[in-house]
Design an enzyme around this catalytic site. Structure first.
Site, PDB file in Angstrom:
ATOM      1  N   ILE A  44       0.827  -1.217   0.000  1.00  0.00           N
ATOM      2  CA  ILE A  44       0.000   0.000   0.000  1.00  0.00           C
ATOM      3  C   ILE A  44       0.861   1.267   0.000  1.00  0.00           C
ATOM      4  O   ILE A  44       0.390   2.344  -0.366  1.00  0.00           O
ATOM      5  CB  ILE A  44      -0.956  -0.037   1.218  1.00  0.00           C
ATOM      6  CG1 ILE A  44      -2.206   0.780   0.980  1.00  0.00           C
ATOM      7  CG2 ILE A  44      -0.248   0.367   2.501  1.00  0.00           C
ATOM      8  CD1 ILE A  44      -3.296   0.535   2.017  1.00  0.00           C
ATOM      9  N   HIS A  75       6.379 -12.113   5.735  1.00  0.00           N
ATOM     10  CA  HIS A  75       6.159 -11.620   4.373  1.00  0.00           C
ATOM     11  C   HIS A  75       7.481 -11.265   3.727  1.00  0.00           C
ATOM     12  O   HIS A  75       8.363 -10.704   4.352  1.00  0.00           O
ATOM     13  CB  HIS A  75       5.224 -10.405   4.364  1.00  0.00           C
ATOM     14  CG  HIS A  75       5.648  -9.280   5.260  1.00  0.00           C
ATOM     15  ND1 HIS A  75       5.403  -9.286   6.624  1.00  0.00           N
ATOM     16  CD2 HIS A  75       6.289  -8.122   4.999  1.00  0.00           C
ATOM     17  CE1 HIS A  75       5.892  -8.180   7.155  1.00  0.00           C
ATOM     18  NE2 HIS A  75       6.445  -7.449   6.200  1.00  0.00           N
ATOM     19  N   HIS A  87       9.183  -8.868   1.029  1.00  0.00           N
ATOM     20  CA  HIS A  87       9.037  -7.692   0.177  1.00  0.00           C
ATOM     21  C   HIS A  87       9.773  -7.997  -1.125  1.00  0.00           C
ATOM     22  O   HIS A  87      10.978  -8.300  -1.105  1.00  0.00           O
ATOM     23  CB  HIS A  87       9.723  -6.471   0.790  1.00  0.00           C
ATOM     24  CG  HIS A  87       9.095  -5.941   2.037  1.00  0.00           C
ATOM     25  ND1 HIS A  87       8.248  -4.854   2.051  1.00  0.00           N
ATOM     26  CD2 HIS A  87       9.209  -6.334   3.332  1.00  0.00           C
ATOM     27  CE1 HIS A  87       7.873  -4.592   3.294  1.00  0.00           C
ATOM     28  NE2 HIS A  87       8.445  -5.471   4.092  1.00  0.00           N
TER      29      HIS A  87
HETATM   30  P1  AMP Z   1       7.126  -4.568   7.379  1.00  0.00           P
HETATM   31  O1  AMP Z   1       7.351  -3.140   7.813  1.00  0.00           O
HETATM   32  O2  AMP Z   1       8.346  -5.254   6.858  1.00  0.00           O
HETATM   33  O3  AMP Z   1       6.427  -5.356   8.472  1.00  0.00           O
HETATM   34  O4  AMP Z   1       6.161  -4.507   6.133  1.00  0.00           O
HETATM   35  C1  AMP Z   1       4.794  -4.284   6.234  1.00  0.00           C
HETATM   36  C2  AMP Z   1       4.358  -3.702   4.917  1.00  0.00           C
HETATM   37  O5  AMP Z   1       2.960  -3.815   4.823  1.00  0.00           O
HETATM   38  C3  AMP Z   1       4.702  -2.215   4.748  1.00  0.00           C
HETATM   39  O6  AMP Z   1       5.559  -2.058   3.617  1.00  0.00           O
HETATM   40  C4  AMP Z   1       3.335  -1.557   4.550  1.00  0.00           C
HETATM   41  O7  AMP Z   1       3.366  -0.512   3.598  1.00  0.00           O
HETATM   42  C5  AMP Z   1       2.496  -2.725   4.065  1.00  0.00           C
HETATM   43  N1  AMP Z   1       1.070  -2.614   4.327  1.00  0.00           N
HETATM   44  C6  AMP Z   1       0.466  -2.191   5.477  1.00  0.00           C
HETATM   45  N2  AMP Z   1      -0.871  -2.265   5.346  1.00  0.00           N
HETATM   46  C7  AMP Z   1      -1.121  -2.744   4.087  1.00  0.00           C
HETATM   47  C8  AMP Z   1      -2.305  -3.033   3.358  1.00  0.00           C
HETATM   48  N3  AMP Z   1      -3.535  -2.861   3.886  1.00  0.00           N
HETATM   49  N4  AMP Z   1      -2.175  -3.498   2.104  1.00  0.00           N
HETATM   50  C9  AMP Z   1      -0.960  -3.668   1.543  1.00  0.00           C
HETATM   51  N5  AMP Z   1       0.197  -3.431   2.194  1.00  0.00           N
HETATM   52  C10 AMP Z   1       0.115  -2.960   3.447  1.00  0.00           C
END
Ligand code: AMP
Ligand code: ZN
Length: 125
Positions: free
Chosen positions: A36, A111, A113
């Site tokens: 997002i 997850h 990236h």
């Molecule tokens: P991390 O900081 O490695 O835990 O990554 C979490 C990621 O999830 C971040 O890059 C956020 O931008 C992404 N994120 C948070 N909420 C959403 C959402 N609703 N849809 C897609 N990505 C999201």
């Protein structure tokens, strides 16, 4: 039980369809959707549907599923045209697993990236 959905987990909600996401690829075990808040022209999160708090916990509990996340990330990269095909910025990609809040992890559901479409520095910072 390990791997079970967690009520307070954002990515479990995406897996369940309770929170919308732009899904680019889905299998029985894995889902890939656009971040997002993208940090690169292509920024896709590849996640196991099963809930594990981070990549190491996933790999310890279900090593095949951890490997499948990496295979899936490579397939998404090919579909997104960011697989390495030469040299220079914009060819090739990074797969990043932030692990722990000190390393920038904010969602505690494992997850990958997948980042690409631009150049990258090393060390990453
Ligand atoms: P991390 O900081 O490695 O835990 O990554 C979490 C990621 O999830 C971040 O890059 C956020 O931008 C992404 N994120 C948070 N909420 C959403 C959402 N609703 N849809 C897609 N990505 C999201
Ligand atoms: Zn979860």
């Amino acid at each position: 039980m390990a791997g079970e959905p967690q009520a307070d987990c954002l990515f479990c909600k995406i897996v369940a369809g309770d929170v919308p996401a732009t899904v680019v690829r889905e299998s029985q075990e894995i889902i890939a959707f656009r971040d997002i808040n993208p940090q690169a022209p292509t920024h896709i999160l590849v996640i196991p549907k099963a809930h594990y708090p981070d990549a190491a916990a996933l790999a310890a509990a279900e090593p095949q599923l951890a490997a499948d996340v990496l295979v899936e990330a490579g397939e998404v990269a090919a579909e997104e045209n960011i697989a390495p095909s030469g040299s220079g910025p914009g060819t090739g990609y990074r797969i990043v697993f932030n692990t722990g809040s000190g390393a920038g992890q904010t969602v505690f559901h494992a997850h990958a990236h997948l980042l690409g479409g631009r150049g990258f520095n090393w060390p990453p910072g």
